[in-house]
Scaffold this motif. Structure first.
Motif, PDB file in Angstrom:
ATOM      1  N   GLU A 154     -21.264  82.542 -15.114  1.00 51.27           N
ATOM      2  CA  GLU A 154     -21.747  81.709 -16.231  1.00 51.27           C
ATOM      3  C   GLU A 154     -21.647  82.456 -17.553  1.00 51.27           C
ATOM      4  OE1 GLU A 154     -22.153  78.587 -15.889  1.00 51.27           O
ATOM      5  OE2 GLU A 154     -21.829  78.829 -13.737  1.00 51.27           O
ATOM      6  N   LEU A 187     -16.081  82.470 -22.762  1.00 46.63           N
ATOM      7  CA  LEU A 187     -14.745  81.877 -22.915  1.00 46.63           C
ATOM      8  C   LEU A 187     -14.786  80.650 -23.822  1.00 46.63           C
ATOM      9  CD1 LEU A 187     -11.764  81.863 -22.001  1.00 46.63           C
ATOM     10  CD2 LEU A 187     -12.443  80.421 -20.083  1.00 46.63           C
ATOM     11  N   ARG A 188     -15.839  79.858 -23.643  1.00 42.62           N
ATOM     12  CA  ARG A 188     -15.969  78.645 -24.451  1.00 42.62           C
ATOM     13  C   ARG A 188     -16.057  78.997 -25.943  1.00 42.62           C
ATOM     14  NH1 ARG A 188     -19.682  76.582 -20.984  1.00 42.62           N
ATOM     15  NH2 ARG A 188     -18.063  75.801 -19.604  1.00 42.62           N
ATOM     16  N   ALA A 189     -16.833  80.017 -26.255  1.00 39.46           N
ATOM     17  CA  ALA A 189     -17.068  80.368 -27.663  1.00 39.46           C
ATOM     18  C   ALA A 189     -15.995  81.299 -28.234  1.00 39.46           C
ATOM     19  CB  ALA A 189     -18.441  81.040 -27.795  1.00 39.46           C
ATOM     20  N   TYR A 190     -15.228  81.920 -27.362  1.00 36.29           N
ATOM     21  CA  TYR A 190     -14.376  83.049 -27.757  1.00 36.29           C
ATOM     22  C   TYR A 190     -13.469  82.815 -28.973  1.00 36.29           C
ATOM     23  CZ  TYR A 190     -11.643  87.316 -26.870  1.00 36.29           C
ATOM     24  OH  TYR A 190     -11.033  88.538 -26.969  1.00 36.29           O
ATOM     25  N   PRO A 191     -12.666  81.737 -29.004  1.00 40.66           N
ATOM     26  CA  PRO A 191     -11.736  81.606 -30.134  1.00 40.66           C
ATOM     27  C   PRO A 191     -12.453  81.425 -31.479  1.00 40.66           C
ATOM     28  CG  PRO A 191     -11.149  80.100 -28.353  1.00 40.66           C
ATOM     29  CD  PRO A 191     -12.515  80.640 -28.035  1.00 40.66           C
ATOM     30  N   ARG A 192     -13.725  81.078 -31.437  1.00 39.26           N
ATOM     31  CA  ARG A 192     -14.445  80.877 -32.698  1.00 39.26           C
ATOM     32  C   ARG A 192     -15.047  82.166 -33.250  1.00 39.26           C
ATOM     33  NH1 ARG A 192     -16.285  76.445 -29.674  1.00 39.26           N
ATOM     34  NH2 ARG A 192     -18.307  77.424 -29.358  1.00 39.26           N
ATOM     35  N   LEU A 207      -8.448  89.042 -31.705  1.00 37.16           N
ATOM     36  CA  LEU A 207      -9.227  89.142 -30.472  1.00 37.16           C
ATOM     37  C   LEU A 207      -8.288  89.503 -29.321  1.00 37.16           C
ATOM     38  CD1 LEU A 207     -11.273  85.873 -31.013  1.00 37.16           C
ATOM     39  CD2 LEU A 207     -12.162  88.200 -31.152  1.00 37.16           C
ATOM     40  N   PHE A 229      -8.519  87.281 -23.333  1.00 37.20           N
ATOM     41  CA  PHE A 229      -9.841  87.185 -22.727  1.00 37.20           C
ATOM     42  C   PHE A 229      -9.961  87.963 -21.428  1.00 37.20           C
ATOM     43  CE2 PHE A 229     -13.204  85.208 -20.216  1.00 37.20           C
ATOM     44  CZ  PHE A 229     -14.248  85.266 -21.129  1.00 37.20           C
ATOM     45  N   TYR A 283     -19.370  84.707 -18.358  1.00 35.89           N
ATOM     46  CA  TYR A 283     -17.976  84.676 -18.812  1.00 35.89           C
ATOM     47  C   TYR A 283     -17.526  83.271 -19.212  1.00 35.89           C
ATOM     48  CZ  TYR A 283     -16.829  89.560 -18.083  1.00 35.89           C
ATOM     49  OH  TYR A 283     -16.753  90.925 -18.209  1.00 35.89           O
ATOM     50  N   MET A 284     -18.037  82.246 -18.528  1.00 39.26           N
ATOM     51  CA  MET A 284     -17.633  80.892 -18.913  1.00 39.26           C
ATOM     52  C   MET A 284     -18.167  80.558 -20.315  1.00 39.26           C
ATOM     53  SD  MET A 284     -15.543  79.723 -16.725  1.00 39.26           S
ATOM     54  CE  MET A 284     -15.391  78.060 -17.376  1.00 39.26           C
TER      55      MET A 284
END
Lengths: 203, 155
Positions: free
Chosen positions: B36, B42-47, B3, B6, B38-39
């Motif tokens: 909201e 960001l929260r879900a991104y690494p998964r 990925l 961010f 992007y937040m």
């Protein structure tokens, strides 16, 4: 077919977006919510502009100018976390300590290091290097020995050459036993500058 | 594939997502929705398992945030009952306010398709891929939306 309605739909009065402001807001909220895994900011040093990268664990990378920033960001995204954002204020502690080091009022850094970019023998060499005191130098063989393999001085040299946190993990304090300075990631002139700053070489 | 960092998603897509959200919720709410979006991302991104089509992923989130915002603002007058002043819906944000209020009242898919088509000036194939529907369905949503707007909006 473009009629009046379609023309009006195509031209909403849209205020421009301030992307820098958005980035700053997101970085702040991400840090508050514990979602900022890698933050970075730049630092103007006497050796040129450095880039400081920190994680919640500590300083993870300090890079000299000339190392392409995008490649470093890619590497950190792959090896630490893709939650990477510019957030200079997160690097303030590192930047202040660099200020006092370059200003001659600080001998030792009191910074937690995030060692995750270093593995195996390389990590051992760099941890041994981190213990070399301000103003002194040791040989490649010494540092290899301190890392547990006295004969692996070439490998030790390679490890030092790939030090992700130069200056703070003071690989500039490792030199040839015969008196030569050896190499340096940031270029030999920078090594000479740092050794002069620490009083090892004459000014 | 790894990925990307961010912040690259912010640089690459924020301006266009902002225009998309202005079309969906109006300029007052668009910036909040964008943050909201992007937040949440960001929260879900690494998964995320892969970095394919991150743009479509962001648009899906943005559309969900816009739907929440529209739902919230349509519920707002009810607060009056609790003695709280009702908040005026977005107000004369856009030069063409009546039209955009009607756009915001469209069913979600028609609204998104209209905004993609006219605000972002995208071809139907691209709209379909961003909305996760076929090119033909994108075309149908745009024309259904236009039909409805023509009935509501007096030129």
């Amino acid at each position: 077919m473009t009629d009046e309605l379609e023309r009006r739909l195509s031209a909403p009065a849209s205020p421009a977006l301030d992307v820098d402001h958005l980035r700053a807001m997101l970085a702040r909220r991400a840090a508050e919510d514990g979602l900022l895994d890698v933050a970075y900011g730049s630092y103007d040093s006497p050796l040129g502009p450095l880039t400081v990268f920190v994680t919640p664990r500590g300083l993870v990378r300090l890079s000299y100018p000339g190392e392409p920033i995008d490649e470093q960001l890619d590497e950190l995204a792959a090896r630490i976390s893709p939650r990477v954002m510019a957030a200079p204020e997160r690097t303030d502690d590192v930047r202040h300590q660099l200020d006092s080091y370059f200003g001659g009022t600080r001998r030792d850094f009191e910074l937690p290091i995030d060692w995750r970019l270093m593995r195996g023998f390389r990590a051992d060499v760099l941890r041994a290097t981190a213990r070399i005191p301000f103003g002194s130098v040791v040989s490649y063989r010494d540092v290899a020995a301190a890392a547990g393999s006295p004969n692996a001085y070439r490998a030790a040299g390679n490890a030092l050459g790939s030090n992700p946190v130069p200056i703070v993990v003071p690989c500039h304090r490792v030199v040839h036993a015969g008196g030569g300075l050896g190499g340096y990631t940031g270029g030999l002139e920078r090594k000479q500058f740092l050794l002069r700053l620490e009083g090892v070489l004459d000014r | 594939m790894h990925l990307p960092p961010f912040e690259r998603l912010v640089d690459a897509h924020a301006a266009e997502l902002h225009r998309f959200l202005i079309g969906l919720v109006g300029p007052t709410e668009a910036e909040d929705c964008l943050q909201e979006t992007y937040m949440s991302a960001l929260r879900a991104y690494p998964r995320l398992r892969h970095g394919d089509n991150l743009r479509a992923w962001l648009y899906t989130i943005a559309q969900r945030k816009a739907t929440d915002a529209v739902r919230r603002s349509s519920r707002r007058p009810a607060r009056d009952l609790d003695g709280v002043e009702p908040v005026a819906p977005s107000g004369p944000d856009l030069a063409d306010d009546g039209l955009w209020l009607s756009v915001r009242a469209l069913p979600a898919k028609q609204r998104a398709a209209i905004v993609h088509r006219f605000v972002l000036d995208l071809a139907y194939a691209e709209i379909g891929s961003r909305m996760g529907i076929s090119e033909e369905a994108a075309r149908q949503n745009v024309s259904a939306g236009l039909r409805r707007l023509r009935q509501e909006v007096t030129p």
